[in-house]
Design an enzyme around this catalytic site. Sequence first.
Site, PDB file in Angstrom:
ATOM      1  N   CYS A  12       0.837  -1.209   0.000  1.00 44.94           N
ATOM      2  CA  CYS A  12       0.000   0.000   0.000  1.00 44.94           C
ATOM      3  C   CYS A  12       0.870   1.257   0.000  1.00 44.94           C
ATOM      4  CB  CYS A  12      -0.896  -0.030   1.243  1.00 44.94           C
ATOM      5  SG  CYS A  12      -1.757   1.517   1.550  1.00 44.94           S
ATOM      6  N   CYS A  15       0.652   3.189   3.281  1.00 46.34           N
ATOM      7  CA  CYS A  15       1.424   2.530   4.346  1.00 46.34           C
ATOM      8  C   CYS A  15       2.912   2.816   4.163  1.00 46.34           C
ATOM      9  CB  CYS A  15       1.153   1.027   4.358  1.00 46.34           C
ATOM     10  SG  CYS A  15      -0.449   0.570   5.087  1.00 46.34           S
ATOM     11  N   HIS A  54      -3.902   0.055   8.437  1.00 41.83           N
ATOM     12  CA  HIS A  54      -4.356  -0.082   7.051  1.00 41.83           C
ATOM     13  C   HIS A  54      -5.832  -0.484   7.027  1.00 41.83           C
ATOM     14  CE1 HIS A  54      -4.152  -0.821   2.741  1.00 41.83           C
ATOM     15  NE2 HIS A  54      -4.863  -1.911   2.986  1.00 41.83           N
ATOM     16  N   GLY A 104     -15.046   6.757  -6.606  1.00 45.71           N
ATOM     17  CA  GLY A 104     -13.875   7.479  -7.107  1.00 45.71           C
ATOM     18  C   GLY A 104     -12.616   7.298  -6.270  1.00 45.71           C
ATOM     19  N   HIS A 111      -8.711   7.537   3.580  1.00 41.59           N
ATOM     20  CA  HIS A 111      -8.141   8.883   3.698  1.00 41.59           C
ATOM     21  C   HIS A 111      -9.240   9.922   3.571  1.00 41.59           C
ATOM     22  CE1 HIS A 111      -7.802   7.541  -0.515  1.00 41.59           C
ATOM     23  NE2 HIS A 111      -8.058   8.795  -0.864  1.00 41.59           N
ATOM     24  N   HIS A 113      -9.722  13.736   2.455  1.00 40.71           N
ATOM     25  CA  HIS A 113      -9.157  14.916   1.815  1.00 40.71           C
ATOM     26  C   HIS A 113      -9.652  16.132   2.591  1.00 40.71           C
ATOM     27  CE1 HIS A 113      -8.203  13.037  -2.239  1.00 40.71           C
ATOM     28  NE2 HIS A 113      -9.092  12.160  -1.802  1.00 40.71           N
TER      29      HIS A 113
HETATM   30  P1  5GP Z   1      -8.558   9.130  -3.909  1.00 36.54           P
HETATM   31  O1  5GP Z   1      -8.808   9.299  -5.365  1.00 36.54           O
HETATM   32  O2  5GP Z   1      -8.183   7.702  -3.589  1.00 36.54           O
HETATM   33  O3  5GP Z   1      -9.635   9.678  -3.048  1.00 36.54           O
HETATM   34  O4  5GP Z   1      -7.321  10.059  -3.577  1.00 36.54           O
HETATM   35  C1  5GP Z   1      -5.996   9.643  -3.591  1.00 36.54           C
HETATM   36  C2  5GP Z   1      -5.162  10.893  -3.470  1.00 36.54           C
HETATM   37  O5  5GP Z   1      -3.842  10.506  -3.140  1.00 36.54           O
HETATM   38  C3  5GP Z   1      -5.080  11.702  -4.763  1.00 36.54           C
HETATM   39  O6  5GP Z   1      -5.568  13.019  -4.535  1.00 36.54           O
HETATM   40  C4  5GP Z   1      -3.584  11.685  -5.109  1.00 36.54           C
HETATM   41  O7  5GP Z   1      -3.118  12.913  -5.637  1.00 36.54           O
HETATM   42  C5  5GP Z   1      -2.934  11.350  -3.783  1.00 36.54           C
HETATM   43  N1  5GP Z   1      -1.698  10.596  -3.919  1.00 36.54           N
HETATM   44  C6  5GP Z   1      -1.521   9.463  -4.628  1.00 36.54           C
HETATM   45  N2  5GP Z   1      -0.259   9.033  -4.522  1.00 36.54           N
HETATM   46  C7  5GP Z   1       0.377   9.915  -3.719  1.00 36.54           C
HETATM   47  C8  5GP Z   1       1.725   9.996  -3.225  1.00 36.54           C
HETATM   48  O8  5GP Z   1       2.595   9.177  -3.527  1.00 36.54           O
HETATM   49  N3  5GP Z   1       2.010  11.042  -2.399  1.00 36.54           N
HETATM   50  C9  5GP Z   1       1.087  11.970  -2.055  1.00 36.54           C
HETATM   51  N4  5GP Z   1       1.483  12.946  -1.237  1.00 36.54           N
HETATM   52  N5  5GP Z   1      -0.187  11.918  -2.482  1.00 36.54           N
HETATM   53  C10 5GP Z   1      -0.532  10.905  -3.318  1.00 36.54           C
HETATM   54 ZN    ZN Z   2      -2.243   1.132   3.760  1.00 38.66          ZN
END
Ligand code: 5GP
Ligand code: ZN
Length: 124
Positions: A12, A15, A54, A104, A111, A113
């Site tokens: 992950c 993680c 996780h 999405g 997480h 946002h």
């Molecule tokens: P999701 O679409 O799963 O709600 O959001 C995943 C978020 O993780 C996205 O906004 C993406 O920009 C962020 N993200 C993905 N990989 C990384 C990473 O390696 N580092 C950071 N800081 N953010 C990440």
């Molecule tokens: Zn994880």
Amino acid sequence: MSHPITAHDPDCIFCKIIAKQIPSRIVYEDEEIFAFHDIHPWAPVHFLLIPKMHIPSMAQVGVEQSALLGRMMALVPQLALEQGCNPYPEGGYRMTTNTGREGGQEVQHLHFHIMGGPRPWLRG
Ligand code: 5GP
Ligand code: ZN
């Protein structure tokens, strides 16, 4: 295919960020909770708040996680202001949690946002 809650998933990406195997711009860390800036911000302030455990998504959350989620939610006002969100009510922020493919969600580690700052934003 099951999606268990585990202490750590070696495959992950979040993680790996918690373990500092992948660098990130850290916003907050304690024993159970981690926060870091999103690599592709949608807004002037955009960070992600995650449990260190996780938990794949909101779909796995139950009453057992109430205390952890409560602590996470209770951190948001302080972290948002520290990171530059403007004060409520003129300022504020948006909290979003994408869950599953139709929700999405791209990274399968729960997480939240937190996005804020002056508009216009890139998205949202
Ligand atoms: P999701 O679409 O799963 O709600 O959001 C995943 C978020 O993780 C996205 O906004 C993406 O920009 C962020 N993200 C993905 N990989 C990384 C990473 O390696 N580092 C950071 N800081 N953010 C990440
Ligand atoms: Zn994880």
